[in-house]
Design a protein around this motif. Structure first.
Motif, PDB file in Angstrom:
ATOM      1  N   ALA A  12       0.824  -1.208   0.000  1.00  0.00           N
ATOM      2  CA  ALA A  12       0.000   0.000   0.000  1.00  0.00           C
ATOM      3  C   ALA A  12       0.856   1.254   0.000  1.00  0.00           C
ATOM      4  O   ALA A  12       0.627   2.185  -0.784  1.00  0.00           O
ATOM      5  N   LEU A  13       1.851   1.291   0.854  1.00  0.00           N
ATOM      6  CA  LEU A  13       2.721   2.467   0.903  1.00  0.00           C
ATOM      7  C   LEU A  13       3.515   2.625  -0.389  1.00  0.00           C
ATOM      8  O   LEU A  13       3.726   3.744  -0.867  1.00  0.00           O
ATOM      9  N   GLY A  14       3.932   1.504  -0.966  1.00  0.00           N
ATOM     10  CA  GLY A  14       4.643   1.554  -2.239  1.00  0.00           C
ATOM     11  C   GLY A  14       3.766   2.107  -3.351  1.00  0.00           C
ATOM     12  O   GLY A  14       4.217   2.901  -4.186  1.00  0.00           O
ATOM     13  N   ALA A  15       2.500   1.708  -3.361  1.00  0.00           N
ATOM     14  CA  ALA A  15       1.573   2.214  -4.373  1.00  0.00           C
ATOM     15  C   ALA A  15       1.334   3.709  -4.205  1.00  0.00           C
ATOM     16  O   ALA A  15       1.202   4.437  -5.185  1.00  0.00           O
TER      17      ALA A  15
ATOM     18  N   ALA B  14      -1.797  13.271  23.004  1.00  0.00           N
ATOM     19  CA  ALA B  14      -2.116  14.415  22.153  1.00  0.00           C
ATOM     20  C   ALA B  14      -1.330  14.366  20.850  1.00  0.00           C
ATOM     21  O   ALA B  14      -1.820  14.786  19.803  1.00  0.00           O
ATOM     22  N   SER B  15      -0.118  13.841  20.885  1.00  0.00           N
ATOM     23  CA  SER B  15       0.684  13.733  19.670  1.00  0.00           C
ATOM     24  C   SER B  15       0.121  12.681  18.727  1.00  0.00           C
ATOM     25  O   SER B  15       0.294  12.768  17.517  1.00  0.00           O
ATOM     26  N   CYS B  16      -0.544  11.677  19.273  1.00  0.00           N
ATOM     27  CA  CYS B  16      -1.083  10.588  18.469  1.00  0.00           C
ATOM     28  C   CYS B  16      -2.534  10.812  18.086  1.00  0.00           C
ATOM     29  O   CYS B  16      -3.085  10.031  17.315  1.00  0.00           O
ATOM     30  N   ALA B  17      -3.162  11.845  18.602  1.00  0.00           N
ATOM     31  CA  ALA B  17      -4.572  12.091  18.318  1.00  0.00           C
ATOM     32  C   ALA B  17      -4.768  12.395  16.842  1.00  0.00           C
ATOM     33  O   ALA B  17      -3.934  13.053  16.226  1.00  0.00           O
ATOM     34  N   PRO B  18      -5.873  11.909  16.278  1.00  0.00           N
ATOM     35  CA  PRO B  18      -6.138  12.204  14.867  1.00  0.00           C
ATOM     36  C   PRO B  18      -6.278  13.706  14.658  1.00  0.00           C
ATOM     37  O   PRO B  18      -6.855  14.397  15.496  1.00  0.00           O
ATOM     38  N   ARG B  19      -5.745  14.166  13.534  1.00  0.00           N
ATOM     39  CA  ARG B  19      -5.869  15.577  13.208  1.00  0.00           C
ATOM     40  C   ARG B  19      -7.036  15.767  12.260  1.00  0.00           C
ATOM     41  O   ARG B  19      -7.310  14.914  11.428  1.00  0.00           O
ATOM     42  N   THR B  20      -7.683  16.888  12.347  1.00  0.00           N
ATOM     43  CA  THR B  20      -8.774  17.174  11.428  1.00  0.00           C
ATOM     44  C   THR B  20      -8.197  17.598  10.086  1.00  0.00           C
ATOM     45  O   THR B  20      -7.054  18.013   9.997  1.00  0.00           O
TER      46      THR B  20
ATOM     47  N   MET C  47      -7.931   1.662   3.949  1.00  0.00           N
ATOM     48  CA  MET C  47      -7.326   2.925   4.372  1.00  0.00           C
ATOM     49  C   MET C  47      -7.241   2.992   5.897  1.00  0.00           C
ATOM     50  O   MET C  47      -6.195   3.332   6.458  1.00  0.00           O
ATOM     51  N   ASN C  48      -8.323   2.642   6.574  1.00  0.00           N
ATOM     52  CA  ASN C  48      -8.335   2.689   8.033  1.00  0.00           C
ATOM     53  C   ASN C  48      -7.398   1.655   8.645  1.00  0.00           C
ATOM     54  O   ASN C  48      -6.760   1.918   9.669  1.00  0.00           O
ATOM     55  N   GLU C  49      -7.290   0.494   8.015  1.00  0.00           N
ATOM     56  CA  GLU C  49      -6.349  -0.511   8.507  1.00  0.00           C
ATOM     57  C   GLU C  49      -4.907  -0.034   8.356  1.00  0.00           C
ATOM     58  O   GLU C  49      -4.077  -0.261   9.236  1.00  0.00           O
ATOM     59  N   LEU C  50      -4.606   0.638   7.246  1.00  0.00           N
ATOM     60  CA  LEU C  50      -3.265   1.161   7.025  1.00  0.00           C
ATOM     61  C   LEU C  50      -2.921   2.223   8.064  1.00  0.00           C
ATOM     62  O   LEU C  50      -1.858   2.173   8.693  1.00  0.00           O
ATOM     63  N   VAL C  51      -3.815   3.157   8.276  1.00  0.00           N
ATOM     64  CA  VAL C  51      -3.582   4.197   9.291  1.00  0.00           C
ATOM     65  C   VAL C  51      -3.485   3.556  10.674  1.00  0.00           C
ATOM     66  O   VAL C  51      -2.623   3.923  11.477  1.00  0.00           O
ATOM     67  N   GLY C  52      -4.328   2.579  10.940  1.00  0.00           N
ATOM     68  CA  GLY C  52      -4.280   1.882  12.220  1.00  0.00           C
ATOM     69  C   GLY C  52      -2.959   1.170  12.437  1.00  0.00           C
ATOM     70  O   GLY C  52      -2.395   1.189  13.534  1.00  0.00           O
TER      71      GLY C  52
END
Length: 117
Positions: A9-12, A101-107, A80-85
């Motif tokens: 996925a990252l390679g793509a 706070a550093s790991c919190a999702p950003r808007t 996508m969610n699995e990759l981010v996870g």
């Protein structure tokens, strides 16, 4: 998500046009876009577009559905969610300093983006 799938996925996504196509499809929503519309927005000829869409599809990041004579592509939000996870699964686990706070999702508004030209 298995490490090999993450690498695929990252390679793509590690290409300017594929990343731009993927972001377009993510923004478009589950209904997706016809290949022709993607090509127009990206300014790609059909052969190049097909090459990039196939790479994203092989990596499991997009799905393809035939609607009459059109091919409709959409982002696979589960992938996508699995990759981010996978990337954030153990965020700050070793620090012990409570860096949640550093790991919190950003808007979307807080993320500065550079769009492909």
């Amino acid at each position: 998500m298995k490490t090999t799938a993450v690498i695929d996925a990252l390679g793509a996504l590690a290409h300017e046009y594929r990343l731009a196509i993927y972001r377009l499809l993510v923004e478009q929503g589950p209904e997706g876009l016809a290949a022709g519309a993607i090509g127009e927005r990206m300014g790609l000829v059909p052969s190049s577009l097909t090459f990039h869409l196939q790479a994203l599809q092989r990596a499991g990041l997009v799905t393809q559905v035939r609607a009459s004579r059109q091919l409709i592509y959409s982002a696979d939000y589960t992938a996508m969610n699995e990759l981010v996870g996978y990337l954030t699964d153990n965020c700050c686990a070793a620090s012990g300093s409570g860096c949640e706070a550093s790991c919190a999702p950003r808007t979307a508004k807080s993320v500065k983006r550079k769009t492909a030209a």
